[in-house]
Design an enzyme around this catalytic site. Structure first.
Site, mmCIF file in Angstrom:
data_model
loop_
_atom_site.group_PDB
_atom_site.id
_atom_site.type_symbol
_atom_site.label_atom_id
_atom_site.label_comp_id
_atom_site.label_asym_id
_atom_site.label_seq_id
_atom_site.Cartn_x
_atom_site.Cartn_y
_atom_site.Cartn_z
ATOM 1 C CB CYS A 45 -2.649 36.857 56.612
ATOM 2 S SG CYS A 45 -4.097 37.289 55.642
ATOM 3 C CB CYS A 48 -5.944 36.269 58.042
ATOM 4 S SG CYS A 48 -5.377 35.588 56.472
#
Length: 128
Positions: A45, A48
């Site tokens: 991600c 993230c």
């Protein structure tokens, strides 16, 4: 060690990786003493990778007013599903959920600016 840092808890005590096996102790039970901010993330991600370090910095800056638990959703899929069944909608990551006194009290999803992260951490610390 905390004496060396002038009474502040070391970062290792403030931020920890949590799994399905340790979630009850490290998040639910721990949030009875101090709010726990849970970062649901995954290695693939992109947002993230940006949010995680900013969140860690904000939690460290709060000097023990909150702690942080990091949960890799790829390694802990059943945990994310169980939380969703309890009404905690984790539709996308990054997802950040604050626990106070054993229950979720606030959350946001997606990458947000550092100013919003600081405001979130402050709000959560004050909720305790």
């Amino acid at each position: 060690m905390s004496e060396i840092l002038g009474g502040a808890a070391p970062a290792a005590d403030l931020i920890k990786d949590v799994s399905e096996a340790t979630f009850m102790q490290d998040v639910v039970e721990a949030s009875m003493q101090v709010p726990v901010i849970v970062d649901f993330w995954a290695p693939w991600c992109g947002p993230c990778k940006t949010l995680g370090p900013m969140l860690e910095a904000a939690v460290t800056k709060a000097k023990g007013a909150v702690t942080m638990a990091k949960i890799n959703v790829d390694e802990n899929q059943r945990l994310a599903q169980a939380l969703a069944q309890q009404g905690l909608p984790l539709q996308s990551i990054p997802a950040v959920v604050a626990f106070v006194e054993g229950r979720p009290v606030d959350m946001f999803q997606g990458a947000v600016p550092a100013s919003e992260i600081d405001a979130f951490v402050k709000r959560v610390a004050e909720a305790a």
